[in-house]
Design a protein around this motif. Structure first.
Motif, mmCIF file in Angstrom:
data_model
loop_
_atom_site.group_PDB
_atom_site.id
_atom_site.type_symbol
_atom_site.label_atom_id
_atom_site.label_comp_id
_atom_site.label_asym_id
_atom_site.label_seq_id
_atom_site.Cartn_x
_atom_site.Cartn_y
_atom_site.Cartn_z
ATOM 1 N N ARG A 53 1.989 6.861 -6.927
ATOM 2 C CA ARG A 53 0.994 7.838 -7.392
ATOM 3 C C ARG A 53 1.465 9.259 -7.149
ATOM 4 O O ARG A 53 1.207 10.161 -7.952
ATOM 5 C CB ARG A 53 -0.335 7.583 -6.685
ATOM 6 C CG ARG A 53 -0.999 6.275 -7.096
ATOM 7 C CD ARG A 53 -2.440 6.206 -6.611
ATOM 8 N NE ARG A 53 -2.526 6.255 -5.169
ATOM 9 C CZ ARG A 53 -2.410 5.181 -4.374
ATOM 10 N NH1 ARG A 53 -2.178 3.983 -4.911
ATOM 11 N NH2 ARG A 53 -2.522 5.278 -3.074
ATOM 12 N N GLN A 54 2.156 9.485 -6.038
ATOM 13 C CA GLN A 54 2.703 10.826 -5.802
ATOM 14 C C GLN A 54 3.752 11.186 -6.847
ATOM 15 O O GLN A 54 3.827 12.331 -7.305
ATOM 16 C CB GLN A 54 3.308 10.891 -4.397
ATOM 17 C CG GLN A 54 2.272 10.851 -3.291
ATOM 18 C CD GLN A 54 2.921 10.839 -1.906
ATOM 19 O OE1 GLN A 54 4.148 10.711 -1.775
ATOM 20 N NE2 GLN A 54 2.093 10.955 -0.872
ATOM 21 N N ALA A 55 4.563 10.213 -7.237
ATOM 22 C CA ALA A 55 5.577 10.478 -8.264
ATOM 23 C C ALA A 55 4.942 10.778 -9.612
ATOM 24 O O ALA A 55 5.440 11.604 -10.382
ATOM 25 C CB ALA A 55 6.523 9.286 -8.382
ATOM 26 N N GLU A 70 0.827 -1.210 0.000
ATOM 27 C CA GLU A 70 0.000 0.000 0.000
ATOM 28 C C GLU A 70 0.860 1.258 0.000
ATOM 29 O O GLU A 70 0.576 2.224 -0.729
ATOM 30 C CB GLU A 70 -0.921 -0.027 1.215
ATOM 31 C CG GLU A 70 -1.885 1.139 1.274
ATOM 32 C CD GLU A 70 -2.798 1.046 2.491
ATOM 33 O OE1 GLU A 70 -3.695 1.899 2.616
ATOM 34 O OE2 GLU A 70 -2.599 0.132 3.321
ATOM 35 N N HIS A 71 1.933 1.255 0.794
ATOM 36 C CA HIS A 71 2.820 2.421 0.843
ATOM 37 C C HIS A 71 3.528 2.616 -0.492
ATOM 38 O O HIS A 71 3.694 3.764 -0.957
ATOM 39 C CB HIS A 71 3.839 2.233 1.963
ATOM 40 C CG HIS A 71 4.777 3.391 2.130
ATOM 41 N ND1 HIS A 71 4.361 4.654 2.493
ATOM 42 C CD2 HIS A 71 6.139 3.475 1.956
ATOM 43 C CE1 HIS A 71 5.391 5.464 2.549
ATOM 44 N NE2 HIS A 71 6.488 4.774 2.227
ATOM 45 N N ALA A 72 3.944 1.530 -1.125
ATOM 46 C CA ALA A 72 4.593 1.645 -2.436
ATOM 47 C C ALA A 72 3.642 2.226 -3.465
ATOM 48 O O ALA A 72 4.044 3.022 -4.326
ATOM 49 C CB ALA A 72 5.101 0.271 -2.895
ATOM 50 N N GLY A 73 2.376 1.857 -3.390
ATOM 51 C CA GLY A 73 1.393 2.433 -4.299
ATOM 52 C C GLY A 73 1.212 3.927 -4.086
ATOM 53 O O GLY A 73 1.081 4.687 -5.053
ATOM 54 N N VAL A 74 1.199 4.367 -2.825
ATOM 55 C CA VAL A 74 1.064 5.796 -2.528
ATOM 56 C C VAL A 74 2.251 6.573 -3.101
ATOM 57 O O VAL A 74 2.090 7.634 -3.722
ATOM 58 C CB VAL A 74 0.941 6.011 -1.009
ATOM 59 C CG1 VAL A 74 1.016 7.499 -0.666
ATOM 60 C CG2 VAL A 74 -0.358 5.416 -0.487
ATOM 61 N N LEU A 75 3.457 6.050 -2.897
ATOM 62 C CA LEU A 75 4.648 6.732 -3.428
ATOM 63 C C LEU A 75 4.621 6.797 -4.949
ATOM 64 O O LEU A 75 4.994 7.820 -5.553
ATOM 65 C CB LEU A 75 5.910 6.007 -2.950
ATOM 66 C CG LEU A 75 6.182 6.040 -1.445
ATOM 67 C CD1 LEU A 75 7.470 5.281 -1.115
ATOM 68 C CD2 LEU A 75 6.284 7.476 -0.942
ATOM 69 N N PRO A 126 10.902 16.839 -13.807
ATOM 70 C CA PRO A 126 11.929 17.817 -14.218
ATOM 71 C C PRO A 126 12.341 17.567 -15.668
ATOM 72 O O PRO A 126 12.335 16.439 -16.154
ATOM 73 C CB PRO A 126 13.093 17.534 -13.255
ATOM 74 C CG PRO A 126 12.889 16.102 -12.838
ATOM 75 C CD PRO A 126 11.401 15.885 -12.813
ATOM 76 N N ARG A 127 12.670 18.658 -16.340
ATOM 77 C CA ARG A 127 13.103 18.552 -17.732
ATOM 78 C C ARG A 127 14.490 17.933 -17.763
ATOM 79 O O ARG A 127 15.390 18.347 -17.037
ATOM 80 C CB ARG A 127 13.117 19.923 -18.392
ATOM 81 C CG ARG A 127 11.743 20.566 -18.474
ATOM 82 C CD ARG A 127 11.833 21.922 -19.160
ATOM 83 N NE ARG A 127 12.351 21.813 -20.503
ATOM 84 C CZ ARG A 127 11.596 21.543 -21.566
ATOM 85 N NH1 ARG A 127 10.291 21.372 -21.430
ATOM 86 N NH2 ARG A 127 12.133 21.452 -22.774
ATOM 87 N N GLN A 128 14.627 16.914 -18.593
ATOM 88 C CA GLN A 128 15.918 16.268 -18.723
ATOM 89 C C GLN A 128 16.070 15.752 -20.145
ATOM 90 O O GLN A 128 15.103 15.647 -20.897
ATOM 91 C CB GLN A 128 16.053 15.105 -17.738
ATOM 92 C CG GLN A 128 14.957 14.052 -17.884
ATOM 93 C CD GLN A 128 15.090 12.960 -16.846
ATOM 94 O OE1 GLN A 128 15.970 13.010 -16.009
ATOM 95 N NE2 GLN A 128 14.216 11.987 -16.903
#
Length: 459
Positions: free
Chosen positions: A434-436, A427-432, A442-444
């Motif tokens: 979705r936040q990402a 569940e925590h990995a899913g939250v991270l 950033p432009r790269q």
């Protein structure tokens, strides 16, 4: 005045040079615009086709996705084929393990009950195995005399039964003459003779198979002893060997498989026992020979859902027809159908939870595939293996839902504390993730990915 007139005339010429006539409007089409041109027409149709991204670009992305998934599926299919090839080569080594696991699921509650009362694990396992083997042998020894005696009676009555069937075929509604009946009977007798020759050859060459069966039985008993004795130490060993993350998932998934498999086998045993008692009592009341033997056959057939019950019921009806006549056979058929209705509508829903249910179509396909590939053993193992696969697929689906955010760890019925930790991490990995996705990237410089990176879906 002359200079002013010249300036006005220059402006009019410039305006004429810039303004152009639009071509005839076409519904749903945007005419190409000339750079720098100005149009004051207000009746231009609103564009409705290909006004956003280029269509071929979108189609190319779709084909790229389809191609990637096709390649992934081919790789998975190749891996499964290799696994199947290896399984065929080592089947005689895998079969005792599967049979021992099924026996262990039945006997483990008894061993656990003795262990909780202070009995050493080895002693509790040995006592359970000895009592179980003695019970099975006692049933066969008790039934052997009646089988030998009543089977001779059935064979002696078979000729009379064949004559009764012949008279029924000769009458209405079939009205076949004796010549046709004799032709059909001769064909059937010839087929039986051929099959007898094949069976005799199989028996002559099957002494090695009997020896192999005895070796398999001995291996099953030895493996069952060690599974019952050392089973509680298996999952801790898995966690130590595979590490924290994988160990948690294996602990939760294997525990669910074990609970489902044990519940399925014990439930089938209870349902089969009830069927055997009801059908056996009915056969005794109707005076059908081999009633107890047919009851035991019904109990064993119950472990092959749907197919086993049909075969056992058909044999009971056939024995009643040969020994007692058409009327008794009809009553036996009614008895078998009534018991199967009670099993399907009362016993199974009451004893099995929803998580253990499988669609009848899946059961039939599993039994058919198992029997085709591995014979009667495959038919017996098909449903437990299919139930285990279904449990693993459900667990994988839960892990996907945790990462998509559709469910949370609190929404799951978890079997182990390790499963709770694994679900919380998912569940925590899913939250991270979705936040990402929501954060501005950033432009790269664009990264040039290789073939394998593109294949696994990296962007």
């Amino acid at each position: 005045m002359a200079e002013s007139d010249l300036q006005q005339e220059a402006r009019e010429v410039s305006s004429l040079n810039v303004r152009t006539e639009d071509p005839a409007p076409e519904t749903g089409h945007r005419p190409p615009a000339v750079p720098g041109s100005v149009s004051d027409r207000s009746d231009r149709p609103a564009p409705v086709t290909n006004v956003g991204r280029d269509r071929m670009g979108v189609i190319g992305e779709g084909l790229k996705s389809v191609t990637g998934w096709c390649l992934r599926l081919l790789i998975v299919a190749a891996a499964l084929w290799v696994l199947w090839w290896v399984l065929e080569k080592i089947w005689f080594g895998v079969l005792p393990i599967l049979l021992a696991l099924i026996v262990t699921t039945v006997l483990s509650p008894v061993v656990g009950w003795m262990r909780r009362r202070g009995m050493p694990s080895a002693v509790a396992t040995l006592v359970t195995l000895v009592v179980s083997i003695a019970a099975v042998l006692g049933v066969f020894v008790a039934l052997a005399p009646s089988v030998i005696e009543q089977s001779q009676e059935i064979f002696s009555q078979a000729n009379e039964g064949v004559g009764t069937v012949r008279d029924w075929i000769s009458g209405p509604p079939l009205n076949l003459d004796n010549a046709q009946v004799d032709e059909y009977l001769n064909t059937a007798i010839e087929w039986l003779r051929d099959q007898s020759a094949v069976a005799a050859g199989a028996v002559a060459s099957g002494l090695g198979a009997v020896g192999s069966a005895l070796v398999t039985l001995a291996l099953v008993l030895v493996l069952t002893f060690f599974f019952l004795k050392d089973g509680p130490a298996f999952l801790p060993w898995v966690r130590r060997t595979t590490g924290r993350s994988v160990g948690r998932h294996l602990t939760e998934s294997l525990t669910r498989v074990w609970n489902t498999l044990g519940g399925f086998i014990r439930t089938q045993a209870i349902v089969s026992a009830v069927d055997a008692v009801l059908i056996g009592a009915g056969l005794l009341l109707l005076g059908v020979p081999l009633a107890l033997t047919l009851a035991v056959l019904t109990f064993v057939g119950g472990f092959i859902p749907i197919v086993g019950a049909v075969v056992a019921g058909g044999i009971a009806v056939l024995v009643a027809l040969v020994s007692q006549g058409f009327t008794t056979a009809v009553w036996v058929l009614v008895l078998v159908l009534a018991v199967q209705q009670i099993e399907g509508n009362v016993l199974q829903p009451a004893l099995q939870g929803r998580s253990m249910k499988m669609h009848p179509g899946i059961i039939l396909l599993a039994v058919a595939g198992g029997s085709t590939l591995f014979g009667i053993i495959g038919a017996f193992l098909a449903v437990p293996v299919a139930a285990s696969v279904v449990v693993l697929l459900r667990y994988l689906s839960e892990q996907v839902d945790l990462r998509t955010g559709d469910i949370g760890a609190k929404d799951l019925a978890l079997a182990t504390p390790e499963g709770l930790v694994a679900a919380a991490h998912g569940e925590h990995a899913g939250v991270l993730a979705r936040q990402a996705e929501d954060a501005p990237a950033p432009r790269q410089a664009p990264e040039r990915l290789g073939f394998w990176a593109w294949l696994v879906g990296r962007r």
